[in-house]
Write a protein that holds these residues in place. Structure first.
Motif, PDB file in Angstrom:
ATOM      1  N   ASP A  22     -12.835  -8.977  -0.480  1.00  0.00           N
ATOM      2  CA  ASP A  22     -12.139  -8.080  -0.720  1.00  0.00           C
ATOM      3  C   ASP A  22     -12.290  -7.599  -2.209  1.00  0.00           C
ATOM      4  O   ASP A  22     -11.539  -8.318  -2.965  1.00  0.00           O
ATOM      5  CB  ASP A  22     -10.686  -8.690  -0.473  1.00  0.00           C
ATOM      6  N   HIS A  59      -8.231   4.776   2.523  1.00  0.00           N
ATOM      7  CA  HIS A  59      -8.418   3.450   3.093  1.00  0.00           C
ATOM      8  C   HIS A  59      -9.348   3.554   4.411  1.00  0.00           C
ATOM      9  O   HIS A  59      -8.960   3.137   5.549  1.00  0.00           O
ATOM     10  CB  HIS A  59      -7.190   2.912   3.440  1.00  0.00           C
ATOM     11  N   ARG A  92       1.591   5.769   3.894  1.00  0.00           N
ATOM     12  CA  ARG A  92       0.935   5.850   5.233  1.00  0.00           C
ATOM     13  C   ARG A  92       1.865   5.556   6.495  1.00  0.00           C
ATOM     14  O   ARG A  92       1.511   5.710   7.541  1.00  0.00           O
ATOM     15  CB  ARG A  92      -0.076   4.526   5.232  1.00  0.00           C
ATOM     16  N   LYS A 118      -8.674 -14.322   8.359  1.00  0.00           N
ATOM     17  CA  LYS A 118      -7.714 -13.402   8.113  1.00  0.00           C
ATOM     18  C   LYS A 118      -7.591 -12.488   9.574  1.00  0.00           C
ATOM     19  O   LYS A 118      -6.339 -11.918   9.809  1.00  0.00           O
ATOM     20  CB  LYS A 118      -8.146 -12.612   7.003  1.00  0.00           C
ATOM     21  N   HIS A 132       0.627  -1.141   0.080  1.00  0.00           N
ATOM     22  CA  HIS A 132       0.033  -0.037   0.030  1.00  0.00           C
ATOM     23  C   HIS A 132       0.951   1.179   0.098  1.00  0.00           C
ATOM     24  O   HIS A 132       0.497   2.420   0.476  1.00  0.00           O
ATOM     25  CB  HIS A 132      -0.944   0.098   1.212  1.00  0.00           C
ATOM     26  N   GLN A 184     -10.850  -9.788  -5.423  1.00  0.00           N
ATOM     27  CA  GLN A 184      -9.383  -9.999  -5.097  1.00  0.00           C
ATOM     28  C   GLN A 184      -9.136 -11.583  -4.332  1.00  0.00           C
ATOM     29  O   GLN A 184      -8.088 -12.252  -4.217  1.00  0.00           O
ATOM     30  CB  GLN A 184      -8.858  -8.937  -4.073  1.00  0.00           C
ATOM     31  N   GLU A 214     -13.233   1.919   0.954  1.00  0.00           N
ATOM     32  CA  GLU A 214     -11.893   2.776   0.610  1.00  0.00           C
ATOM     33  C   GLU A 214     -12.219   3.492  -0.812  1.00  0.00           C
ATOM     34  O   GLU A 214     -12.538   2.883  -1.725  1.00  0.00           O
ATOM     35  CB  GLU A 214     -10.758   1.930   0.503  1.00  0.00           C
TER      36      GLU A 214
HETATM   37  C1  BG6 Z   1      -7.269  -3.662   1.604  1.00  0.00           C
HETATM   38  C2  BG6 Z   1      -6.714  -4.565   0.350  1.00  0.00           C
HETATM   39  O1  BG6 Z   1      -7.370  -2.427   0.730  1.00  0.00           O
HETATM   40  O2  BG6 Z   1      -6.309  -3.368   2.516  1.00  0.00           O
HETATM   41  C3  BG6 Z   1      -6.661  -6.036   1.235  1.00  0.00           C
HETATM   42  O3  BG6 Z   1      -7.935  -4.894  -0.520  1.00  0.00           O
HETATM   43  C4  BG6 Z   1      -5.857  -5.992   2.562  1.00  0.00           C
HETATM   44  O4  BG6 Z   1      -6.236  -6.942   0.329  1.00  0.00           O
HETATM   45  C5  BG6 Z   1      -6.465  -4.601   3.105  1.00  0.00           C
HETATM   46  O5  BG6 Z   1      -5.719  -7.000   3.267  1.00  0.00           O
HETATM   47  C6  BG6 Z   1      -5.152  -4.340   4.468  1.00  0.00           C
HETATM   48  O6  BG6 Z   1      -4.126  -4.415   4.148  1.00  0.00           O
HETATM   49  P1  BG6 Z   1      -2.942  -3.963   5.159  1.00  0.00           P
HETATM   50  O7  BG6 Z   1      -1.599  -3.957   4.244  1.00  0.00           O
HETATM   51  O8  BG6 Z   1      -3.055  -2.657   5.813  1.00  0.00           O
HETATM   52  O9  BG6 Z   1      -2.994  -5.060   6.095  1.00  0.00           O
END
Ligand code: BG6
Length: 289
Positions: free
Chosen positions: A203, A158, A95, A243, A91, A182, A262
């Motif tokens: 997702d 997000h 951030r 998860k 990402h 996804q 998001e």
């Molecule tokens: C979402 C993704 O935007 O963020 C997911 O589509 C991901 O696949 C989720 O698991 C959280 O991401 P992160 O990097 O903050 O754990």
């Protein structure tokens, strides 16, 4: 320049800098209608709450608040790429970067705006983010390309929303909007029901979303409205049971009280910034009965 050296420390009385030993520094904003908190790391809004209302944003009790680790909840700002990229942080780096506070402005009508910029040494692009706190929360992200080459970037707010119970929550505005699943080999699908209800891990990257989406929270008897400008994508994410257990900074049961919707421009909606070009997007988050 780091946030601790920022010249913008002449803060209006509605904004308080909170810096406790061993903790990430943040700004707390109080307006006649609401309160908010924003960390310098990631220019990350972690809280927004209207007076007399439940918090709008979910923030995990397991979030770690350590330098270089994304905060789990609130509104991580995803830039300049979405998702995984070999050898780089998931990402994007924005951030977890320490942003500069450009200024903090108290408007005559009571609104407060915090303006941040991404330090220049982190990106050749000029990246700005403004957070306006009032009876609603307004987010404005913009990026300008001063280089001689075109640049492809993704950007996404997000947002983690705080909901009473995922089993009694639905999302409207996504009927017939195609999405990338996804969790199913990135197949393109679309939803036939007017309301999206979630009863397992989800997702999805929705493509070509309308400007208004709503989360209907039947437990809290409130609706959360997302109004956007120049946001073509929406990602709907809930980690569900397995998860949640795998995520180190998320409670096993917290999937019940959060939903990520998001908004931004990712995947097929990646921005192409021509030399000298400028692109921006806005989101307004609010709630009503
Ligand atoms: C979402 C993704 O935007 O963020 C997911 O589509 C991901 O696949 C989720 O698991 C959280 O991401 P992160 O990097 O903050 O754990």
């Amino acid at each position: 320049m780091s946030a601790s050296e920022s010249p913008a420390e002449i803060l209006p009385p509605q904004v308080t800098r909170i810096e406790e030993s061993g903790k990430l520094p943040k700004l707390r904003v109080e307006t006649p209608w609401s309160t908010a908190e924003v960390y310098f790391q990631g220019a990350h809004v972690t809280a927004f709450q209207e007076k007399g209302e439940a918090p709008l944003l979910f923030l995990s009790k397991q979030s770690q608040f350590i330098p270089g680790k994304a905060i789990r909840g609130g509104i991580p700002l995803i830039f300049p790429w979405f998702g995984n990229r070999e050898g780089h942080p998931a990402h994007g780096f924005a951030r977890t970067a320490e942003w500069n506070l450009v200024d903090a402005v108290s408007h005559a009508d009571g609104r407060v705006t915090l303006r941040f910029s991404l330090p220049e040494h982190l990106s050749p692009l000029r990246v700005q983010y403004a957070v306006t706190v009032a009876e609603d929360l307004k987010l404005e992200f913009s990026v300008q390309n001063p280089t001689q080459e075109a640049q492809q970037v993704e950007a996404c707010l997000h947002s983690y929303f705080n909901i009473g119970d995922i089993a009694r929550t639905s999302v409207t505005g996504l009927q017939k909007v195609p999405f990338i699943d996804q969790l199913d080999g990135n197949r393109i699908k679309s939803e036939s029901f007017p309301e999206l209800r979630i009863s397992e891990e989800i997702d999805r990257i929705y493509i070509a979303v309308p400007a208004v989406l709503e989360i209907h929270d039947e437990t809290r008897k409130r609706k959360i409205r997302l109004e956007t400008e120049n946001s073509r994508s929406a990602v709907v994410w809930n980690p569900w049971i397995a998860k949640s257990q795998r995520l180190g900074d998320f409670g096993d049961e917290e999937y019940r009280e959060m939903l990520c919707v998001e908004t931004g421009n990712v995947a097929g909606n990646t921005w192409n910034l021509v030399p000298g070009g400028h692109l921006g997007m806005k989101a307004r988050l609010s709630s009503f009965q």
